[in-house]
Design a protein around this motif. Structure first.
Motif, short mmCIF file in Angstrom:
data_model
loop_
_atom_site.label_atom_id
_atom_site.label_comp_id
_atom_site.label_asym_id
_atom_site.label_seq_id
_atom_site.Cartn_x
_atom_site.Cartn_y
_atom_site.Cartn_z
N ALA A 1 39.08 36.30 1.33
CA ALA A 1 38.38 35.62 2.50
C ALA A 1 37.37 36.24 2.74
N THR A 2 36.40 36.93 1.60
CA THR A 2 35.24 37.71 2.04
C THR A 2 33.88 37.47 1.25
N VAL A 3 32.83 37.42 1.76
CA VAL A 3 31.57 37.74 0.99
C VAL A 3 30.92 39.02 1.11
N THR A 4 30.67 39.97 0.09
CA THR A 4 30.13 41.33 0.43
C THR A 4 28.89 41.26 -0.39
N ILE A 5 27.83 41.88 0.29
CA ILE A 5 26.44 41.79 -0.09
C ILE A 5 26.37 43.13 -0.67
N PHE A 6 25.74 43.36 -1.90
CA PHE A 6 25.44 44.82 -2.55
C PHE A 6 23.95 44.90 -2.49
N SER A 7 23.56 46.18 -2.36
CA SER A 7 22.18 46.51 -2.38
C SER A 7 21.84 46.82 -3.82
N SER A 8 20.58 46.15 -4.23
CA SER A 8 20.31 46.11 -5.46
C SER A 8 19.62 47.56 -6.02
N GLN A 9 19.17 48.34 -5.02
CA GLN A 9 18.79 49.91 -5.05
C GLN A 9 20.00 50.79 -5.45
N THR A 10 20.92 50.90 -4.74
CA THR A 10 22.00 51.74 -4.75
C THR A 10 23.05 51.37 -5.20
N LEU A 11 23.25 49.89 -5.57
CA LEU A 11 24.72 49.05 -6.09
C LEU A 11 25.87 49.48 -5.51
N LEU B 1 28.20 56.34 -9.66
CA LEU B 1 28.48 55.23 -8.70
C LEU B 1 29.83 54.78 -8.64
N GLN B 2 30.31 54.80 -7.55
CA GLN B 2 31.85 54.56 -7.16
C GLN B 2 32.07 53.19 -6.46
N LEU B 3 32.33 52.26 -7.52
CA LEU B 3 32.55 50.98 -6.80
C LEU B 3 33.76 50.69 -6.41
N PRO B 4 33.87 49.85 -5.34
CA PRO B 4 34.84 49.57 -4.79
C PRO B 4 35.92 48.89 -5.33
N ALA B 5 37.27 49.01 -5.31
CA ALA B 5 38.20 48.17 -5.64
C ALA B 5 38.56 46.87 -4.94
N LEU B 6 38.13 45.58 -5.39
CA LEU B 6 38.09 44.66 -4.35
C LEU B 6 39.44 43.86 -4.54
N VAL B 7 40.29 44.10 -5.37
CA VAL B 7 41.75 43.57 -5.46
C VAL B 7 41.81 42.28 -6.06
N ALA B 8 41.22 41.20 -5.32
CA ALA B 8 41.07 39.87 -5.42
C ALA B 8 40.05 39.39 -6.51
N SER B 9 40.24 38.45 -7.18
CA SER B 9 39.56 37.74 -8.09
C SER B 9 37.97 37.62 -7.59
N ILE B 10 37.09 37.96 -8.47
CA ILE B 10 35.56 38.00 -8.01
C ILE B 10 35.17 36.32 -8.37
N THR B 11 35.16 35.51 -7.64
CA THR B 11 34.94 34.03 -7.85
C THR B 11 33.66 33.55 -8.38
N SER B 12 32.71 34.31 -7.73
CA SER B 12 31.09 34.00 -7.99
C SER B 12 30.21 35.24 -7.60
N ILE B 13 29.00 35.28 -8.09
CA ILE B 13 28.09 36.20 -8.11
C ILE B 13 26.84 35.49 -7.97
N SER B 14 25.88 36.00 -7.00
CA SER B 14 24.74 35.19 -6.63
C SER B 14 23.67 36.34 -6.49
N PHE B 15 22.48 36.28 -7.07
CA PHE B 15 21.40 37.15 -6.67
C PHE B 15 20.41 36.55 -5.61
#
Length: 541
Positions: A77-87, A49-63
């Motif tokens: 200024a972004t909301v990124t949605i990740f797949s729970s299957q491939t992460l 798994l190669q996770l992206p470098a988001l640079v800015a602080s991750i202020t919240s996580i919601s499933f």
């Protein structure tokens, strides 16, 4: 008679486990990992798994509350949605935000996603198309809290730095209630798991307020004082207990009992930034109802707290300050966000039925393996009969008896085993490893043979001992033991030391080192005497 006396002495001496170990060495308190500790350690990042470098602080996580339980992160200024299957990133929403995004929240059916931003707006998006559907304006300061109720699909509540909590009708983009009561920034909150009309909010005014929209005109129905600025607050699954985080403490409160404090946990060294509820086991399993509180802090630690027994059951260290944490409803994924944009995703491997076993059973549970060739029964006349089971792997219920590992003994350990005490001491001194030398000396003290060995040392061996004492007597780790031994050596071998210039030189060097160490210790005490009053004055202020 002499031989019998020596044999009796050997039998009376209790042989210790070899090789000898120094007792002065600080020992770690690493006990055998428990079943729960193994469970939490099983959440590991896949190697590919190669996770992206988001640079800015991750202020919240919601499933997402519905399968496959994708998760959303807010950063910059972004909301990124990740797949729970491939992460891996599945969708990115950024065009609607004019400032840093905060507090993402999925609706109960996972079709809509709401998030706030520092401009004071609340945005609602369609998860599938990523199109903005609503923009709720009403906060005069940055929005830090956005949450959907448990099942209600038409309303949400928000809170911000204007110290106001708002209850919204999403369909008409209107605020139904302005909930006043907080006197400082509203930074966190949670929806009740048992009622769509109740929720809680936490503020930097040190309080947590319980709101009921059915009695909105009377303000909050309950107020709890955490004692420090509240960074996060969550409902526990029963709905009658909440957990609050502020400063380096996490507190458990009983709402049904009138806001009674049940327990205070102070295991973090820095501010606790986020809380979430984790569950032991999978849905429907035997342990499916064992809930835990996961806490993360700026000290880089994630801790798992069993609030039924009021104890920490697991702790994990990360290299960066932690800001947010999330745990999937299906108990398969744990996500932690940091202040520099690093994302720590842990995935738990789940054992599945083997394909062979599934192929041998049809829908009625009857064997259909008629085509599978049968192996001949093993008989004592077959070679395989005597090697059966050697390659078999143990099952989880098997009790394993491990073959003891062969212990490698050093030269001094072999000599101690043969009761050649003086030779063992000299062998350890020749190796010049202070831990081994001190370990041998402690073993000789236990056998009451150390002073006899010192009295029997010849000139070269005595010089070797004095050189060791000179070099390591001032080390704090060995000082208490070696200082007493040095005094005994000088008293016992005074005549030999006086007759040799080299031995006298070692004694002079030892005396010089001890005097220097005493001067250093005296200087440190003087410095402590100067600093201590200043620290007390600073503490009073």
């Amino acid at each position: 008679m002499a031989i019998m006396a020596e044999e009796d002495e050997r039998r009376s001496t209790t042989a210790k486990t070899f090789p000898v170990r120094p007792k002065l060495k600080p020992t770690s308190n690493n006990s055998t990992p428990t079943a729960e500790s193994k469970y939490w350690r099983s959440f590991k990042t896949p190697k590919d798994l190669q996770l992206p470098a988001l640079v800015a602080s991750i202020t919240s996580i919601s499933f997402a509350p519905t399968p496959p339980h994708d998760f959303a992160l807010t950063h910059s200024a972004t909301v990124t949605i990740f797949s729970s299957q491939t992460l891996e990133p599945k969708a990115t929403i950024s065009s609607a935000f004019s400032d840093t995004a905060t507090s993402a929240s999925f609706r109960s059916d996972s079709r809509l996603l709401a998030a706030g931003d520092l401009s004071g707006s609340v945005h609602v998006f369609d998860v599938k198309s990523r199109n903005p559907l609503r923009r709720l304006r009403g906060h005069s300061r940055p929005v830090r809290l956005v949450r959907y109720p448990r099942v209600d699909k038409l309303h949400l509540f928000s809170g911000g730095d204007d110290a106001v909590v708002k209850y919204w009708d999403v369909t008409t983009e209107t605020q139904l209630f302005n909930l006043l009561g907080h006197k400082d920034y509203v930074r966190c909150g949670d929806a009740s798991p048992v009622s769509d009309d109740m929720f809680i909010s936490g503020s930097y005014d040190h309080t947590v307020r319980v709101w009921d929209v059915r009695a909105s005109t009377s303000g909050s129905v309950m107020e709890i004082s955490h004692g420090k600025p509240v960074e996060d607050v969550i409902y526990l699954p029963s709905g009658g207990i909440v957990a609050t985080a502020g400063g380096n403490t996490v507190k458990i409160w009983d709402l049904i009992g009138g806001g009674r404090l049940l327990h205070t946990m102070e295991s973090h060294n820095k501010t606790v930034t986020s809380l979430c509820v984790g569950k032991i086991g999978r849905e429907g399993g035997e342990e499916a109802q064992q809930y835990r509180i996961l806490t993360v802090s700026l000290d880089g630690y994630m801790k798992v707290f069993d609030y039924a027994k009021y104890k920490i059951t697991h702790s994990m260290r990360f290299p960066n300050p932690l800001l947010s944490v999330g745990f999937s409803p299906d108990c398969s994924t744990r996500v932690i966000g940091t202040s520099n944009g690093t994302l720590y995703v842990g995935r738990r491997k789940v054992k599945e039925e083997s394909a062979g076993e599934q192929a041998l059973v049809d829908f009625a549970g009857l064997a259909v393996a008629d085509d599978v060739p049968k192996r001949r029964a093993l008989r004592p006349s077959y070679f395989r009969y005597f090697h059966r089971g050697q390659s078999e792997k143990p099952s989880e219920t098997d009790y394993l008896i491990m073959r003891p590992k062969k212990v490698k003994l050093a030269e001094h350990d072999k000599l101690l085993k043969k009761f050649r005490h003086k030779e063992a001491l000299v062998a350890a001194l020749n190796r010049k490893n202070p831990e081994n030398v001190v370990a041998v000396m402690e073993e000789l003290v236990a056998r009451k043979k150390l002073l006899r060995c010192v009295s029997n040392l010849d000139f070269e061996e005595l010089e070797l001992l004095l050189l060791f004492l000179q070099r390591y007597s001032t080390m704090p780790r060995y000082a208490s033991f070696l200082m007493g031994l040095a005094s005994k050596v000088v008293d016992m071998r005074t005549e030999d030391i006086r007759s040799s210039n080299e031995l006298r030189g070692h004694i002079r060097n030892l005396k010089r080192d001890l005097e220097e160490e005493m001067r250093v210790q005296q200087s440190l005490q003087e410095i402590e005497g100067i600093i201590s009053p200043l620290l007390r004055i600073a503490a009073r202020r």
